[in-house]
Enzyme design. Structure first.
Site, PDB file in Angstrom:
ATOM      1  N   ASP A  10      -1.863   5.691  -6.217  1.00  0.00           N
ATOM      2  CA  ASP A  10      -2.317   5.009  -4.920  1.00  0.00           C
ATOM      3  C   ASP A  10      -2.317   3.536  -5.152  1.00  0.00           C
ATOM      4  OD1 ASP A  10      -2.963   4.252  -2.252  1.00  0.00           O
ATOM      5  OD2 ASP A  10      -5.174   4.796  -2.500  1.00  0.00           O
ATOM      6  N   ASP A  59       0.823  -1.268   0.062  1.00  0.00           N
ATOM      7  CA  ASP A  59       0.026   0.009  -0.246  1.00  0.00           C
ATOM      8  C   ASP A  59       0.938   1.133   0.222  1.00  0.00           C
ATOM      9  OD1 ASP A  59      -1.899   2.000   0.261  1.00  0.00           O
ATOM     10  OD2 ASP A  59      -2.663   1.082   2.100  1.00  0.00           O
TER      11      ASP A  59
END
Length: 467
Positions: free
Chosen positions: A338, A118
């Site tokens: 992201d 992440d």
């Protein structure tokens, strides 16, 4: 409400348990396999709806956090803040989250966990059992880090400056100077993660084939978690931009950079690629004219997110009429890369312009309703993907150089049911940040050069074996 959600130089010095410890200028690289896993037996539309719910929750978290940090900076307040290795990385489509996993070995002796890779998280954490934690971990957890069994596990004191000033979402309470620094993550979907911070060691695979100990990694020992976000994973690998993230600690020892290549979400079960820290010796060298460089915007109010400059978006040969403010992080907009968000999310003014431009040439196909998407249609064998106009995001490189990102059509025109396709882009609030999610990033090799504040990208099949 606290919100966080589920994407720097040393020598090999001494030996712990027979493994070298990474500790001074680099000579090798390290790598992690990016793992892809299949979704459970659900329909494509059910899976996509779950992805959309998670993306909307994450978008609110991103907007809230950046907005809060921007306000704090403007007000003058404080804000928390040529070697290589690699890890295999693959899609976690089976969970419905649309994310990618890596395996990380933590502790001494090493224990292995499956973590979400992440770039929007600044904490690496695992489900954990430790005697000093409140409770000892959920008995129903299939796998948890046994902190008491790791000789290198060292809780970070709540009285330390690291706890007070740098660690994300640390709690202010400190029962005694030596008490562990605690955290409490609250997620917009109602999920929570609570535990303590610690200093630990990770075992990594170097490019030369050896294994090595990477010291000084800040990890979260999560003793209590709740909510749908954590049902199918052991934790999170924090690849965000901050002084304490795994990415920052690892990149600082391996040339100040990391790279990854995301396989197609719906590729075969055994398809995978690698997350590499340092010099990338796994992926084939590109042709010079295929690689593009975009400027990374790294500042305090955007942490831990990687922002890029965007000059505009075009559909077909037409540059769309979108206000420059939408792309300007200083004017309430901006764009981030992201890996934890799946679909592209565009601030409302950009979303409307892109949706109109993409849907116009598809109007001849029968429209169908497939919420939450606004434009879906039935297609048959006569459908020609070549007729779909190409979406191009015009990133801006160093010194204003053009860096167009041309995702394949399948990354924004997605299948949600048999014979049904939708424009797979979501609307984000305005003012607010736009997000280039992992589906728009897939089938590209990305390198985040933190040391030089730039990101490069190029088309790639993103499926290979380690060599």
């Amino acid at each position: 409400m606290r919100c966080e959600l589920l994407f720097p130089l040393f020598l090999l010095a001494c030996v712990i348990n027979g493994l070298p410890v990474v500790g001074a200028p680099p000579v090798l690289s390290m790598h992690f396999k990016l793992l892809r896993r299949h979704h459970r037996q659900r329909s494509p539309l059910q899976r996509v709806r779950e992805i959309v719910r998670n993306d909307h929750a994450r978008a609110k978290m991103i907007s809230d956090r950046i907005g809060w940090q921007r306000s704090a900076c403007v007000a003058g307040g404080s804000v928390p803040r040529t070697s290589s290795f690699a890890m295999p990385i693959s899609s976690a489509a089976f969970t419905g989250t649309g994310q990618y996993f890596v395996r990380l070995k933590v502790g001494t002796p090493a224990q292995t966990f499956l973590l979400v890779a992440d770039t929007g998280s600044d904490l690496t954490w695992m489900k954990c059992r430790y005697r000093a934690c409140r409770g000892c971990g959920d008995a129903q957890w299939r796998r948890a880090f046994r902190a008491d069994q790791s000789s290198s596990f060292s809780p970070i004191p709540c009285s330390s400056q690291l706890c007070k000033n740098s660690l994300p979402f640390s709690l202010a309470k400190c029962l005694a100077p030596t008490s562990p620094c605690e955290y409490d993550y609250g997620y917009t979907d109602g999920s929570t993660a609570r535990g303590i911070f610690a200093d630990e060691v990770a075992t990594v695979a170097l490019s030369g084939g050896q294994s090595a100990k990477l010291k000084g990694i800040v990890v979260g020992c999560t003793s209590s978690s709740a909510g749908s976000s954590f049902r199918s994973l052991d934790g999170v690998l924090g690849l965000g931009y901050s002084n304490t993230s795994f990415a920052a600690r690892a990149a600082s020892r391996f040339g100040g950079k990391f790279s990854y290549c995301l396989v197609d979400h719906l590729s075969p079960r055994n398809a995978s690629d690698y997350l590499v820290f340092g010099k990338d010796t796994i992926h084939r060298p590109s042709k010079p004219d295929r690689r593009r460089y975009a400027e990374l915007i790294l500042n305090s109010w955007l942490e831990p997110f990687y922002a890029v400059r965007v000059g505009g978006v075009s559909v077909g040969a037409e540059l769309l009429n979108i206000s420059e403010a939408v792309w300007d992080s200083g004017a309430g907009g901006g764009v981030i890369l992201d890996s934890g968000t799946s679909l592209a999310m565009l601030a409302e003014p950009a979303y409307r312009a892109v949706l109109a431009a993409l849907s116009a040439p598809l109007a001849r196909y029968p429209k169908v309703e497939a919420k939450p998407f606004e434009f879906c249609f039935k297609w048959d064998q006569s459908f020609d993907e070549a007729a779909v106009p190409r979406l191009v995001v015009h990133l801006v490189g160093p010194r204003g150089a053009a860096a167009p990102l041309r995702p394949p059509v399948k990354s924004y025109l997605i299948d949600v049911a048999d014979g049904v396709k939708c424009i797979g882009i979501l609307s984000a609030s305005w003012p607010g940040v736009s997000t280039i999610g992992n589906i728009l990033q897939q089938n590209h090799l990305w390198e985040f050069d933190i040391a030089n504040r730039r990101v490069s990208f190029e088309p790639s099949s993103c499926s290979r074996s380690l060599h």
